[in-house]
Design a protein around this motif. Structure first.
Motif, mmCIF file in Angstrom:
data_model
loop_
_atom_site.group_PDB
_atom_site.id
_atom_site.type_symbol
_atom_site.label_atom_id
_atom_site.label_comp_id
_atom_site.label_asym_id
_atom_site.label_seq_id
_atom_site.Cartn_x
_atom_site.Cartn_y
_atom_site.Cartn_z
ATOM 1 N N GLY A 255 21.178 74.971 -1.808
ATOM 2 C CA GLY A 255 21.220 74.592 -3.212
ATOM 3 C C GLY A 255 21.446 73.107 -3.410
ATOM 4 N N LEU A 256 22.375 72.540 -2.645
ATOM 5 C CA LEU A 256 22.649 71.110 -2.759
ATOM 6 C C LEU A 256 21.473 70.279 -2.260
ATOM 7 C CD1 LEU A 256 26.394 71.031 -1.702
ATOM 8 C CD2 LEU A 256 25.478 70.562 -3.967
ATOM 9 N N THR A 257 20.805 70.736 -1.203
ATOM 10 C CA THR A 257 19.617 70.024 -0.717
ATOM 11 C C THR A 257 18.542 69.996 -1.790
ATOM 12 O OG1 THR A 257 20.085 70.680 1.571
ATOM 13 C CG2 THR A 257 17.845 69.962 1.068
ATOM 14 N N ALA A 258 18.275 71.143 -2.403
ATOM 15 C CA ALA A 258 17.250 71.217 -3.439
ATOM 16 C C ALA A 258 17.647 70.397 -4.666
ATOM 17 C CB ALA A 258 17.010 72.676 -3.826
ATOM 18 N N TRP A 259 18.902 70.502 -5.075
ATOM 19 C CA TRP A 259 19.368 69.757 -6.250
ATOM 20 C C TRP A 259 19.275 68.252 -6.018
ATOM 21 C CZ3 TRP A 259 21.442 71.553 -10.984
ATOM 22 C CH2 TRP A 259 21.992 70.564 -11.807
ATOM 23 N N GLN A 260 19.796 67.801 -4.895
ATOM 24 C CA GLN A 260 19.785 66.366 -4.621
ATOM 25 C C GLN A 260 18.358 65.847 -4.449
ATOM 26 O OE1 GLN A 260 22.659 65.977 -1.391
ATOM 27 N NE2 GLN A 260 24.230 66.926 -2.682
ATOM 28 N N GLY A 261 17.459 66.701 -3.927
ATOM 29 C CA GLY A 261 16.070 66.295 -3.785
ATOM 30 C C GLY A 261 15.328 66.208 -5.097
ATOM 31 N N LEU A 262 15.538 67.175 -5.970
ATOM 32 C CA LEU A 262 14.770 67.244 -7.218
ATOM 33 C C LEU A 262 15.436 66.521 -8.379
ATOM 34 C CD1 LEU A 262 13.729 71.009 -7.034
ATOM 35 C CD2 LEU A 262 12.247 69.033 -6.630
ATOM 36 N N VAL A 263 16.749 66.611 -8.482
ATOM 37 C CA VAL A 263 17.471 66.029 -9.616
ATOM 38 C C VAL A 263 17.896 64.593 -9.310
ATOM 39 C CG1 VAL A 263 19.463 66.267 -11.149
ATOM 40 C CG2 VAL A 263 18.270 68.317 -10.324
ATOM 41 N N ASP A 264 18.662 64.414 -8.248
ATOM 42 C CA ASP A 264 19.241 63.099 -7.958
ATOM 43 C C ASP A 264 18.200 62.096 -7.466
ATOM 44 O OD1 ASP A 264 21.634 64.244 -8.646
ATOM 45 O OD2 ASP A 264 22.303 64.562 -6.586
ATOM 46 N N LEU A 265 17.342 62.517 -6.547
ATOM 47 C CA LEU A 265 16.351 61.605 -5.987
ATOM 48 C C LEU A 265 15.023 61.689 -6.729
ATOM 49 C CD1 LEU A 265 17.018 62.090 -2.163
ATOM 50 C CD2 LEU A 265 17.562 60.091 -3.547
ATOM 51 N N GLY A 266 14.523 62.899 -6.912
ATOM 52 C CA GLY A 266 13.207 63.077 -7.520
ATOM 53 C C GLY A 266 13.153 62.798 -9.002
ATOM 54 N N GLY A 267 14.288 62.957 -9.690
ATOM 55 C CA GLY A 267 14.312 62.729 -11.132
ATOM 56 C C GLY A 267 13.328 63.592 -11.894
ATOM 57 N N VAL A 268 13.141 64.838 -11.453
ATOM 58 C CA VAL A 268 12.167 65.737 -12.087
ATOM 59 C C VAL A 268 12.547 65.992 -13.532
ATOM 60 C CG1 VAL A 268 11.212 68.065 -12.044
ATOM 61 C CG2 VAL A 268 11.540 66.809 -9.899
ATOM 62 N N SER A 269 11.546 65.963 -14.402
ATOM 63 C CA SER A 269 11.790 66.185 -15.827
ATOM 64 C C SER A 269 10.699 67.079 -16.416
ATOM 65 C CB SER A 269 11.846 64.852 -16.579
ATOM 66 O OG SER A 269 10.633 64.134 -16.437
#
Length: 310
Positions: free
Chosen positions: A128-142
């Motif tokens: 979960g943290l890997t996916a979150w940090q990849g998509l939210v923190d780094l990827g900035g998906v919106s």
């Protein structure tokens, strides 16, 4: 208490259950009576000596994903005895989580939602943290972004699909044909059977690619990104040549080195409580059968996670 340790590097048979003293608490730590332990591919690689030696040479105790009950800790600091908690303490330093009792920084844990069993909670933190940090923190998906997730049927992948959907993205994923219904059940809008179709010919104009596969998948993903697109990888973060190639093409390249971020962990809890995130556990094993669990972990191609029960 019992712990699972190893005296040498090797196959699953090197994992043995032994008696050990309970850990001693440091300030700001809590003592957790463990109910379930999530297993991750990195642990199989560390066991076999096929990964940089995060834990040094054996003997050592593997593991990071835990869910359990607080037994002891500073009464005024975050948790009280009896609280149900889960998290991924200490990563990438040793948490020694293959154990009946674990001491962990209170900051690295959160309260377990009532809607999650201990087995489900233990399966969530690393992926979960890997996916979150990849998509939210780094990827900035919106909202409205096109997101390609490689390996959507795996531990990180199936959670990433749900996070991307919660962010309002159009989600494309690669998966084997046998996992089509599985990934569609988590919200994937498009599924590419990587054994039958070359993903570079099936998709274009992607805003963010989340890679959990590695190999040539990372380099080939350059072909599907829109101008200025972003590749986030969980397995090739140290490849300076790839970074240079992406930057030369006007793309962004980021690697995830997952950390026990309590803000992200609470973000996952919020999605769980909203009914927008669940974690799939393929199989559970009792503590004593850790070698059997690692044999299955070694085989790869899992759907979701494996968990030890204590």
């Amino acid at each position: 208490m019992r712990v699972i340790t190893q005296q040498s590097l090797g196959g699953p048979e090197v994992l043995t259950v032994v008696d050990a003293p309970e850990p001693q608490l440091l300030p700001t730590e809590v003592l957790v009576r463990v109910k379930a332990i999530g297993l991750n591919p990195v642990e199989a690689l560390l066991r076999a000596g096929e990964f940089p030696p995060l834990l040094g040479r054996p003997p050592f105790v593997l593991g990071w994903d835990i869910s359990g009950v607080v037994e002891e800790g500073p009464l005024t600091y975050r948790f009280r005895p009896g609280d149900e908690v889960f998290g991924m303490p200490m990563f990438p330093r040793a948490a020694s989580a293959y154990a009946e009792v674990v001491s962990a920084p209170a900051l690295h844990l959160v309260h377990k939602p009532a809607s999650l069993s201990h087995v489900e909670a233990a399966a969530l933190p690393v992926v979960g943290l890997t996916a979150w940090q990849g998509l939210v923190d780094l990827g900035g998906v919106s909202e409205g972004d096109r997101v390609l997730i490689h390996g959507g049927g795996g531990g990180v992948g199936h959670v990433a699909i749900q996070i991307a959907k919660a962010l309002g993205a159009h989600v494309i994923t690669t998966a084997s044909g046998s996992k089509r219904k599985f990934v569609e059940g988590f919200g994937a809008d498009e599924v590419i059977d990587y054994a039958a179709v070359d993903f570079t010919e099936a998709v274009r104009d992607v805003d963010v690619v989340l890679d959990t596969i590695g190999g040539d998948t990372v380099e080939r993903s350059l072909e599907v990104l829109r101008p200025g697109g972003h590749l986030v990888t969980a397995v090739a973060e140290g490849d300076s040549e790839l970074v240079a190639k992406y930057e030369a093409a006007g793309m962004r390249f980021s690697g995830i080195a997952v950390d026990p971020d309590p803000v992200a962990l609470r973000g996952l809890v919020e999605l769980v409580e909203q009914g927008r995130l669940r974690v799939h556990v393929q199989e559970t094993f009792p503590f004593e059968r850790v070698a059997d669990a690692h044999r299955l972990l070694d085989c790869g191609h899992l759907q979701g996670k494996l968990v030890l029960t204590v």
